[in-house]
Design an enzyme around this catalytic site. Structure first.
Site, PDB file in Angstrom:
ATOM      1  N   GLY A  85       0.789  -1.216   0.000  1.00 33.74           N
ATOM      2  CA  GLY A  85       0.000   0.000   0.000  1.00 33.74           C
ATOM      3  C   GLY A  85       0.822   1.265   0.000  1.00 33.74           C
ATOM      4  O   GLY A  85       0.307   2.346  -0.305  1.00 33.74           O
ATOM      5  N   ARG A  86       2.098   1.141   0.350  1.00 31.43           N
ATOM      6  CA  ARG A  86       2.976   2.330   0.329  1.00 31.43           C
ATOM      7  C   ARG A  86       4.394   1.929  -0.040  1.00 31.43           C
ATOM      8  O   ARG A  86       5.365   2.493   0.446  1.00 31.43           O
ATOM      9  CB  ARG A  86       2.943   3.045   1.683  1.00 31.43           C
ATOM     10  CG  ARG A  86       3.338   2.176   2.862  1.00 31.43           C
ATOM     11  CD  ARG A  86       3.286   2.964   4.153  1.00 31.43           C
ATOM     12  NE  ARG A  86       3.738   2.149   5.268  1.00 31.43           N
ATOM     13  CZ  ARG A  86       4.599   2.559   6.198  1.00 31.43           C
ATOM     14  NH1 ARG A  86       5.120   3.754   6.116  1.00 31.43           N
ATOM     15  NH2 ARG A  86       4.929   1.779   7.203  1.00 31.43           N
ATOM     16  N   LYS A 105       9.976   2.123   0.330  1.00 30.38           N
ATOM     17  CA  LYS A 105       8.847   2.233   1.265  1.00 30.38           C
ATOM     18  C   LYS A 105       8.516   3.707   1.488  1.00 30.38           C
ATOM     19  O   LYS A 105       9.395   4.490   1.836  1.00 30.38           O
ATOM     20  CB  LYS A 105       9.187   1.583   2.608  1.00 30.38           C
ATOM     21  CG  LYS A 105       9.242   0.066   2.584  1.00 30.38           C
ATOM     22  CD  LYS A 105       9.327  -0.498   3.990  1.00 30.38           C
ATOM     23  CE  LYS A 105       8.081  -0.233   4.792  1.00 30.38           C
ATOM     24  NZ  LYS A 105       8.143  -0.811   6.155  1.00 30.38           N
ATOM     25  N   ASP A 117      -2.391   7.298   2.200  1.00 26.51           N
ATOM     26  CA  ASP A 117      -1.720   8.224   1.291  1.00 26.51           C
ATOM     27  C   ASP A 117      -0.513   7.611   0.593  1.00 26.51           C
ATOM     28  O   ASP A 117       0.109   8.238  -0.272  1.00 26.51           O
ATOM     29  CB  ASP A 117      -1.317   9.509   2.018  1.00 26.51           C
ATOM     30  CG  ASP A 117      -0.347   9.259   3.179  1.00 26.51           C
ATOM     31  OD1 ASP A 117       0.187   8.139   3.288  1.00 26.51           O
ATOM     32  OD2 ASP A 117      -0.132  10.198   3.976  1.00 26.51           O
ATOM     33  N   ASP A 241       0.910 -11.466   6.913  1.00 29.46           N
ATOM     34  CA  ASP A 241       1.564 -10.719   5.832  1.00 29.46           C
ATOM     35  C   ASP A 241       2.928 -10.197   6.251  1.00 29.46           C
ATOM     36  O   ASP A 241       3.647  -9.624   5.422  1.00 29.46           O
ATOM     37  CB  ASP A 241       0.673  -9.570   5.339  1.00 29.46           C
ATOM     38  CG  ASP A 241       0.295  -8.610   6.451  1.00 29.46           C
ATOM     39  OD1 ASP A 241      -0.406  -9.037   7.377  1.00 29.46           O
ATOM     40  OD2 ASP A 241       0.691  -7.430   6.397  1.00 29.46           O
ATOM     41  N   ASN A 242       3.310 -10.407   7.502  1.00 31.51           N
ATOM     42  CA  ASN A 242       4.628  -9.998   7.988  1.00 31.51           C
ATOM     43  C   ASN A 242       5.495 -11.195   8.357  1.00 31.51           C
ATOM     44  O   ASN A 242       6.467 -11.047   9.096  1.00 31.51           O
ATOM     45  CB  ASN A 242       4.493  -9.071   9.190  1.00 31.51           C
ATOM     46  CG  ASN A 242       3.908  -7.726   8.826  1.00 31.51           C
ATOM     47  OD1 ASN A 242       4.097  -7.257   7.705  1.00 31.51           O
ATOM     48  ND2 ASN A 242       3.189  -7.113   9.743  1.00 31.51           N
TER      49      ASN A 242
END
Length: 462
Positions: A85-86, A105, A117, A241-242
């Protein structure tokens, strides 16, 4: 500049979204990891002249930028689509036959941003750079930080408007448990098979099918988590996811190192029920591995037999972990006596002893270790028994660092960076780069926080 060969970008289009980073207004250097650059066969001087690449303002030759798709369980709750997402994966740099992901990142919004954002505040960039490089110096498998830059832009976060930053992360890959989960959840068996074959080729070439890959990942994670525990490290956000397939530590959002020992220590501000407390990390690792096994089931034929086989494999985790944890603690106290080691931890909990400094004192100046305890009565009797075991001090020195990234020092570096002063960050990195020696220069970084300095809550970077 880079020797790109982008194998992940050759997987089917549904694995990712091809896109470039979003340029920033006015990038400035925070740090370039010259040692890592040389390890990757890169010229630090050339890299320093390419700040536009590290800020996302220019795509380097040979890159094939993309945002990866994945899903995951976050604090036990299923999220069917997550993804970068970023972050943007620039590509895979190949050096001496090894493949390294280069990821930016904080590089702008992607289709997976979930109304975010796509940017990063400078604080999380500082934290991940410092802690991931500390983990490397502490000899743990980890993603690493190649560069950190400011963006010249502000981002809005809970604490208000703060400076933005971009981190360049280096990893063996960014394949996660959640990467398998997204294709399993979508019943995309073809995609799942392609991912399995790719993961095996990249990380476990000796594996012959899904259960062999599961065994490989399980062994890597059992060792990794045991070593986390031996350093008093609390990851803080062990979502599926980590958890990487490579066995590297990834995502340093709300992570922290314990000072006063307590097994239920939690730092993450969003871990309200202690799911990822220090003592629960082995159980969560197994839970995550069970989710990987579940995602692999569609590749294993008849479901009932597949479930039985996967269950049998997973049942081996506790033995793997117990062996790794026993090895860690035997080195930390210099005696292969797990009962004695567990007694010490209990005495440390009761005596509010500093985790790192207690073990370090035992290794370097045993007579001073009792000074770490509020009440040393129980420790004194333990100490007598421990001394009779003729502890291996050389092993203890290799296992017990003098310096860790203490929360208040990391926060001090972040606060200064927000004011435009990067000197505390560089001083912290210098101390963390050589954690096995006690020097005059690193003496301030060996001290626990005072009551006024203590940091009890850490935050994700989003």
């Amino acid at each position: 500049m880079f020797a790109f060969d982008n194998s992940y970008a050759r997987l089917p289009d549904r694995f990712y979204t091809r896109m470039n980073p979003t340029p920033v207004e006015s990038p400035g250097w925070v740090a370039l990891n010259e040692g890592l650059a040389r390890d990757l066969g890169l010229d630090p001087e050339a890299l320093r002249g390419a700040i536009d690449v590290f800020a996302g303002n220019r795509v380097p030759e040979g890159a094939d930028p993309l945002a990866q798709l994945y899903a995951g369980h976050q604090f036990g709750g299923w999220s069917p689509q997550l993804g970068d997402g970023r972050a943007i994966l620039l590509g895979e740099h190949v050096h001496e036959g090894r493949r390294f992901d280069l990821q930016l990142k904080g590089s702008g919004p992607t289709p997976y941003s979930r109304m975010g954002d796509g940017r990063s505040a400078l604080g999380p960039v500082i934290r991940e750079y410092a802690v991931s490089e500390a983990m490397h110096a502490l000899r743990l498998p980890t993603t690493r930080a190649l560069a950190a830059v400011t963006t010249g832009e502000e981002v809005l976060r809970q604490e208000g408007s703060v400076p933005g930053g971009v981190l360049t992360r280096v990893a063996s890959s960014h394949i996660r448990v959640g990467t398998f989960q997204v294709f399993a959840a979508r019943e995309d068996v073809e995609g799942l098979r392609a991912l399995l074959d790719y993961a095996i080729a990249r990380h476990a070439p000796e594996a012959e099918g899904p259960m062999d890959l599961l065994r490989h990942v399980m062994a890597k994670q059992a060792s990794l988590v045991a070593r986390w525990m031996g350093l008093g490290f609390v990851h803080g956000v062990m979502n599926t996811d980590n958890m990487t397939i490579s066995g590297e530590t990834i995502d340093y959002g709300p992570c922290a190192f314990m000072e006063a020992y307590h097994p239920d220590t939690v730092f993450s501000s969003i871990d309200q029920f202690g799911r990822y407390a220090w003592s629960k990390q082995p159980d969560i690792a197994l839970w995550n591995l069970a989710q990987l096994a579940t995602a692999l089931l569609p590749l294993m034929g008849e479901r009932k037999a597949a479930v039985a086989e996967a269950t049998e494999v997973l049942e081996g985790f506790r033995d793997l972990y117990a062996e790794a944890w026993t090895e860690v603690m035997a080195a930390k106290i210099g005696v292969d006596d797990m009962e004695l080691a567990m007694q010490l931890l209990d005495i440390m909990r009761e005596g509010q002893a500093d985790f790192t400094n207690t073990f370090r004192a035992l290794a370097t100046a045993p007579d001073t270790a009792r000074d770490q305890f509020v009440n040393a009565t129980r420790f004194d009797s333990w100490y007598t028994e421990w001394q009779s075991g003729d502890p291996d001090r050389a092993a203890m020195l290799r296992a017990n660092p003098a310096v860790i990234p203490r929360n208040h020092r990391v926060e001090e570096a972040i606060a200064a960076a927000y004011r435009g002063d990067h000197a505390p960050f560089h001083a912290l990195n210098a101390a963390l780069a050589d954690p096995w020696r006690e020097t005059e220069a690193n003496a301030p970084y060996r001290q626990p926080a005072t009551e006024a300095e203590r940091v009890t809550r850490t935050f994700c970077g989003t």
